[in-house]
Design a protein around this motif. Sequence first.
Motif, PDB file in Angstrom:
ATOM      1  N   VAL A  96       0.825  -1.219   0.000  1.00  0.00           N
ATOM      2  CA  VAL A  96       0.000   0.000   0.000  1.00  0.00           C
ATOM      3  C   VAL A  96       0.854   1.262   0.000  1.00  0.00           C
ATOM      4  O   VAL A  96       1.843   1.369   0.728  1.00  0.00           O
ATOM      5  CB  VAL A  96      -0.930   0.021   1.245  1.00  0.00           C
ATOM      6  N   VAL A  97       0.434   2.207  -0.829  1.00  0.00           N
ATOM      7  CA  VAL A  97       0.950   3.574  -0.759  1.00  0.00           C
ATOM      8  C   VAL A  97      -0.240   4.483  -0.458  1.00  0.00           C
ATOM      9  O   VAL A  97      -1.241   4.462  -1.175  1.00  0.00           O
ATOM     10  CB  VAL A  97       1.617   4.020  -2.082  1.00  0.00           C
ATOM     11  N   VAL A  98      -0.141   5.253   0.627  1.00  0.00           N
ATOM     12  CA  VAL A  98      -1.198   6.191   0.984  1.00  0.00           C
ATOM     13  C   VAL A  98      -0.902   7.531   0.320  1.00  0.00           C
ATOM     14  O   VAL A  98       0.233   8.021   0.379  1.00  0.00           O
ATOM     15  CB  VAL A  98      -1.309   6.359   2.517  1.00  0.00           C
ATOM     16  N   CYS A  99      -1.905   8.116  -0.295  1.00  0.00           N
ATOM     17  CA  CYS A  99      -1.695   9.365  -1.035  1.00  0.00           C
ATOM     18  C   CYS A  99      -2.553  10.489  -0.454  1.00  0.00           C
ATOM     19  O   CYS A  99      -2.754  10.547   0.751  1.00  0.00           O
ATOM     20  CB  CYS A  99      -1.995   9.138  -2.513  1.00  0.00           C
ATOM     21  N   GLY A 100      -3.063  11.349  -1.314  1.00  0.00           N
ATOM     22  CA  GLY A 100      -3.820  12.512  -0.851  1.00  0.00           C
ATOM     23  C   GLY A 100      -5.281  12.204  -0.592  1.00  0.00           C
ATOM     24  O   GLY A 100      -5.639  11.093  -0.196  1.00  0.00           O
ATOM     25  N   ASN A 101      -6.144  13.183  -0.855  1.00  0.00           N
ATOM     26  CA  ASN A 101      -7.545  13.036  -0.469  1.00  0.00           C
ATOM     27  C   ASN A 101      -8.404  12.346  -1.528  1.00  0.00           C
ATOM     28  O   ASN A 101      -9.567  12.084  -1.289  1.00  0.00           O
ATOM     29  CB  ASN A 101      -8.149  14.420  -0.168  1.00  0.00           C
ATOM     30  N   SER A 102      -7.842  12.030  -2.714  1.00  0.00           N
ATOM     31  CA  SER A 102      -8.685  11.558  -3.810  1.00  0.00           C
ATOM     32  C   SER A 102      -8.089  10.355  -4.528  1.00  0.00           C
ATOM     33  O   SER A 102      -6.980  10.425  -5.062  1.00  0.00           O
ATOM     34  CB  SER A 102      -8.886  12.702  -4.818  1.00  0.00           C
TER      35      SER A 102
END
Length: 428
Positions: A96-102
């Motif tokens: 998993v890579v967590v990104c921004g709000n969208s």
Amino acid sequence: MKPLKEMTKEELLAMKETLSAEYKEAQAKGLKLDMSRGKPGISQLDLSLPMLDAINSSSDMRTVLGNDTRNYGDLDGIGECRYLMADMMSVKKDNVVVCGNSSLNIMYDTISRSMTHGVNGSTPWCKLDKVKFLCPVPGYDRHFKITEYFGIEMINIPLYEDGPDMDMVEKYVNSDEAVKGIWCVPKYSNPTGISYSDEVVRRFANLKPAAEDFRIFWDNAYCIHHLYEDTQDEILNILEECEKAGNPNMVYIFASTSKISFPGSGVSAIATSLENIEFIKSQMTVQTIGHDKINQLRHVKFFKNLEGLQAHMKKHADLMRPKFEAVLEVLEEELEGLEIGSWIKPRGGYFISFNAMEGCAKAIVAKCKEAGVVMTGAGATYPYGKDPQDSNIRIAPSFPTPEEMRDAAKLFTLCVKMVSVDKILETM
């Protein structure tokens, strides 16, 4: 009720007169309802307000590993948020890579990277003569807008009650190296609400792409968006199935908390193979120093774990269920037996998909708008905004109140009957 097509011309003309009078009364009510997008209602947004108190100026801003979320670092997201999103997506944290709000933003970036820099060392798509994408229809309009924006040719694939037409998918993917991807919303699909069967997921995992850089864009947007506690859809883990089939790099999974916490301030993530992750991170280091880690920490402190997410989603379901049921009850009350439309009762997600008689969708949506109810544009659920049958209409019940939804559904079914009567009279 008697099917409209079995009525005489005189019966239809009499019905048309009655419906016209009802429509004028509906217009006089001055309705102003927007069902054009799947926006959470205000009461749903209120559920997450306590999250804003999860962090304040006296909070410890460090992660469990001691990293300061106010500073640089943790390009792929803070560890505890990666765990949270991994559990939500039913994958391992390392994938998993967590990104921004969208999540839509991640999908756009993934296509953009493929266009300019290829996929894991393959030829950049922009240097190829032709790039094609498969699009199960009806589907999510914003997916189609991304591929249209980059000039990628889109091919319609019929979507059935168990998933896409896999015979067609296999034919295109396994024989045409110009086919580089397919859009999927596998659970509580947008807009039909169907979920892919185990057989469909396994057939996806066992594809034998002609193109080494073919990827499945698996938008699991509604992975925990159930409407009922006792009746919930479950789908196979596509990442695990791809690994079993010897295709570990073939899928990108996308998800976010946009319809869980705040649509404008949620957390999104991509899950895929470790090889894909390394390729993505090598480009992210150029694109960004990192995403909003304070927001990631805020989400972790508020939800804590998967059980916290699930408990929160039960509250959402309690607010959403009456709206869906209001629409479905009106559809059954007003249209059952007339044979002028069909729909599926979803067990989760954000939409109800309605199929009108061929050639009627645009006229129905226009009539609704004239009376104060704005719906998703007819054709939006197909690539290029072109529904070949002019039949599919997406109903988004989430934003209005249940009472407003009943009024809107009444108007909608009235418009369906009016347009259908006119269509049948044209053939007489």
